[in-house]
Design a protein around this motif. Sequence first.
Motif, PDB file in Angstrom:
ATOM      1  N   ALA A  81       7.252   1.754  -9.837  1.00 38.05           N
ATOM      2  CA  ALA A  81       7.007   2.737  -8.780  1.00 38.05           C
ATOM      3  C   ALA A  81       5.517   2.838  -8.469  1.00 38.05           C
ATOM      4  O   ALA A  81       5.123   2.998  -7.307  1.00 38.05           O
ATOM      5  N   LEU A  82       4.667   2.729  -9.487  1.00 43.65           N
ATOM      6  CA  LEU A  82       3.221   2.785  -9.276  1.00 43.65           C
ATOM      7  C   LEU A  82       2.734   1.564  -8.496  1.00 43.65           C
ATOM      8  O   LEU A  82       1.878   1.679  -7.616  1.00 43.65           O
ATOM      9  N   TYR A  83       3.274   0.396  -8.820  1.00 47.21           N
ATOM     10  CA  TYR A  83       2.951  -0.812  -8.055  1.00 47.21           C
ATOM     11  C   TYR A  83       3.338  -0.612  -6.589  1.00 47.21           C
ATOM     12  O   TYR A  83       2.575  -0.939  -5.666  1.00 47.21           O
ATOM     13  N   SER A  84       4.540  -0.089  -6.370  1.00 45.59           N
ATOM     14  CA  SER A  84       5.028   0.148  -5.012  1.00 45.59           C
ATOM     15  C   SER A  84       4.150   1.148  -4.284  1.00 45.59           C
ATOM     16  O   SER A  84       3.815   0.966  -3.103  1.00 45.59           O
ATOM     17  N   LEU A  85       3.752   2.204  -4.973  1.00 43.15           N
ATOM     18  CA  LEU A  85       2.912   3.239  -4.373  1.00 43.15           C
ATOM     19  C   LEU A  85       1.560   2.672  -3.954  1.00 43.15           C
ATOM     20  O   LEU A  85       1.050   2.987  -2.867  1.00 43.15           O
ATOM     21  N   ALA A  86       0.969   1.852  -4.810  1.00 40.97           N
ATOM     22  CA  ALA A  86      -0.327   1.247  -4.498  1.00 40.97           C
ATOM     23  C   ALA A  86      -0.239   0.406  -3.234  1.00 40.97           C
ATOM     24  O   ALA A  86      -1.109   0.476  -2.345  1.00 40.97           O
ATOM     25  N   LEU A  87       0.809  -0.365  -3.136  1.00 43.03           N
ATOM     26  CA  LEU A  87       0.982  -1.259  -1.990  1.00 43.03           C
ATOM     27  C   LEU A  87       1.322  -0.481  -0.720  1.00 43.03           C
ATOM     28  O   LEU A  87       0.683  -0.650   0.334  1.00 43.03           O
ATOM     29  N   LEU A  88       2.306   0.397  -0.805  1.00 41.45           N
ATOM     30  CA  LEU A  88       2.814   1.078   0.383  1.00 41.45           C
ATOM     31  C   LEU A  88       1.832   2.109   0.939  1.00 41.45           C
ATOM     32  O   LEU A  88       1.676   2.226   2.159  1.00 41.45           O
ATOM     33  N   SER A  89       1.170   2.859   0.059  1.00 41.75           N
ATOM     34  CA  SER A  89       0.225   3.877   0.541  1.00 41.75           C
ATOM     35  C   SER A  89      -0.969   3.233   1.222  1.00 41.75           C
ATOM     36  O   SER A  89      -1.551   3.809   2.148  1.00 41.75           O
ATOM     37  N   THR A  90      -1.348   2.022   0.799  1.00 43.91           N
ATOM     38  CA  THR A  90      -2.478   1.329   1.411  1.00 43.91           C
ATOM     39  C   THR A  90      -2.093   0.722   2.753  1.00 43.91           C
ATOM     40  O   THR A  90      -2.805   0.883   3.753  1.00 43.91           O
ATOM     41  N   PHE A  91      -0.969   0.039   2.808  1.00 43.69           N
ATOM     42  CA  PHE A  91      -0.511  -0.546   4.064  1.00 43.69           C
ATOM     43  C   PHE A  91      -0.234   0.539   5.108  1.00 43.69           C
ATOM     44  O   PHE A  91      -0.494   0.348   6.296  1.00 43.69           O
ATOM     45  N   ALA A  92       0.316   1.679   4.658  1.00 42.21           N
ATOM     46  CA  ALA A  92       0.669   2.761   5.588  1.00 42.21           C
ATOM     47  C   ALA A  92      -0.556   3.361   6.257  1.00 42.21           C
ATOM     48  O   ALA A  92      -0.460   3.940   7.345  1.00 42.21           O
ATOM     49  N   GLY A  93      -1.721   3.211   5.633  1.00 40.59           N
ATOM     50  CA  GLY A  93      -2.949   3.799   6.176  1.00 40.59           C
ATOM     51  C   GLY A  93      -3.411   3.187   7.475  1.00 40.59           C
ATOM     52  O   GLY A  93      -4.302   3.731   8.141  1.00 40.59           O
ATOM     53  N   ASN A  94      -2.815   2.079   7.889  1.00 39.20           N
ATOM     54  CA  ASN A  94      -3.224   1.439   9.144  1.00 39.20           C
ATOM     55  C   ASN A  94      -2.553   2.033  10.368  1.00 39.20           C
ATOM     56  O   ASN A  94      -2.928   1.705  11.496  1.00 39.20           O
ATOM     57  N   LEU A  95      -1.560   2.888  10.180  1.00 39.64           N
ATOM     58  CA  LEU A  95      -0.774   3.381  11.311  1.00 39.64           C
ATOM     59  C   LEU A  95      -1.626   4.145  12.323  1.00 39.64           C
ATOM     60  O   LEU A  95      -1.665   3.807  13.507  1.00 39.64           O
ATOM     61  N   LEU A  96      -2.307   5.188  11.865  1.00 37.94           N
ATOM     62  CA  LEU A  96      -3.119   6.027  12.744  1.00 37.94           C
ATOM     63  C   LEU A  96      -4.595   5.887  12.395  1.00 37.94           C
ATOM     64  O   LEU A  96      -4.948   5.452  11.306  1.00 37.94           O
ATOM     65  N   LEU A  97      -5.428   6.310  13.320  1.00 38.42           N
ATOM     66  CA  LEU A  97      -6.871   6.256  13.091  1.00 38.42           C
ATOM     67  C   LEU A  97      -7.262   7.103  11.886  1.00 38.42           C
ATOM     68  O   LEU A  97      -8.192   6.770  11.152  1.00 38.42           O
ATOM     69  N   ILE A  98      -6.523   8.201  11.645  1.00 41.88           N
ATOM     70  CA  ILE A  98      -6.826   9.097  10.530  1.00 41.88           C
ATOM     71  C   ILE A  98      -6.115   8.673   9.245  1.00 41.88           C
ATOM     72  O   ILE A  98      -6.213   9.349   8.230  1.00 41.88           O
ATOM     73  N   GLY A  99      -5.398   7.544   9.283  1.00 48.40           N
ATOM     74  CA  GLY A  99      -4.589   7.141   8.136  1.00 48.40           C
ATOM     75  C   GLY A  99      -5.372   6.719   6.922  1.00 48.40           C
ATOM     76  O   GLY A  99      -4.875   6.802   5.800  1.00 48.40           O
ATOM     77  N   SER A 100      -6.579   6.237   7.121  1.00 46.22           N
ATOM     78  CA  SER A 100      -7.405   5.829   5.979  1.00 46.22           C
ATOM     79  C   SER A 100      -8.869   6.105   6.287  1.00 46.22           C
ATOM     80  O   SER A 100      -9.279   6.154   7.460  1.00 46.22           O
ATOM     81  N   LEU A 101      -9.650   6.247   5.243  1.00 46.49           N
ATOM     82  CA  LEU A 101     -11.077   6.487   5.410  1.00 46.49           C
ATOM     83  C   LEU A 101     -11.753   5.286   6.054  1.00 46.49           C
ATOM     84  O   LEU A 101     -12.693   5.436   6.842  1.00 46.49           O
TER      85      LEU A 101
END
Length: 411
Positions: free
Chosen positions: A346-366
């Motif tokens: 689950a931690l591996y999945s979280l690392a991957l998914l939370s990072t990829f998901a940050g590209n959706l919106l301009l505010i998605g990632s720092l």
Amino acid sequence: MDFHEILVLAVFTGVYLGMALGRWPALALDRTGIALCGAIVLLFFDEKTGASAAAIDTGTLAVLFGLMVLSAQFAASGLYEWCAARLAAAAASPAAVLALVVAVTGGLSSLLANDIVVFAMAPVLCQGLVKAGRDPRPYLFAHAGAANVGSAATLVGNPQNILIGEHGNLDFWHYLFFAAPISLAGLAAVYLVVLVTWRRALHHDTTAAGPVFAPPGIALDKAVLVKGILATLTLLGLYMTDLPRWQSTLLIAGVLLISRRLSTREMLASVDWHLLVLFGGLFVVTGALSGSSLNAQAIALLQAGGFSLEDPALLGAVALAGSNTVGNVPLVILLLSALPGLSPAALYSLALLSTFAGNLLLIGSLANLIVAERAKREGVRVSFLDHLRAGVPMTAVTLALAFAWLALWDF
């Protein structure tokens, strides 16, 4: 619900609402200030809230600090600016330059803090592309997208992966073996999506004249660069030993601070202290919530409803929604605090998914916000809708690849 629980819930709600909005209305507090103020309130009423500085994950902060010092070494060598200048001055087709931007950004972000990479490269990339007669926007979206996707390849590429790695005591090399292939596939997706969605702007770009070279005024300090490379190789070697990752990273940071040419003040000026304070504040706030009965009740409700964040589909939905509201770093801190028993899978999945998901919106990632802000200072406006144009398909494709990869690993 007693006073303790009401206060904890009120502070937690206020802090995470501030994370989503970016500020509190009518106040100049940013996300870091909001997290810090929330932690101060809880610590002031510590006997009632149970809040404690012991909730701060010093190991994660140590790794993050050490990697910032390492990245500062490369910044002092001029590597980031040199790479950006060469990319912008490349006498090649728009498609080729775009591919180079994705490859270089993704590669650097996998081992060095992705936020620092884009902070240093974005303005030089902007300047050079404008001078070369190119529209900088598609290249900047590729730059930000590649910084996010490339950083997912390792446990040190971005703040949330550092947090996840330290929390789960995950093996650096095993995670690299798992994540590097899908990260490479994600970088290819970033390139193709920007190439297609911004094809008209790229088609109208003029090809820069002259040979491929770094413009005058941007040169590499080879001695500083070599020291940084040796430090990185040594650090990777230490990650193969039983020495805790935070000790290895701090050791390398200490060696880098011992310098005849770069002052301590200069090196520490490149450390993102705001991010470290944000982490500390959120650790206190989420720690107080996880120590209350509210957290146990919420987990019981999830279990009663048959929901489990061990399920990649649910985890992906939470990552997508959370990363593009409160941000992927606050989201990960919250999930790890509320659900300390997540499995390595689950931690591996979280690392991957939370990072990829940050590209959706301009505010998605720092990284997205840094690129937009640095571009604005160079006179290039990166709008929310412009980012959405590439961000939505980019996120859809990379998340689809990630889910397929997780299924292949039987996660």
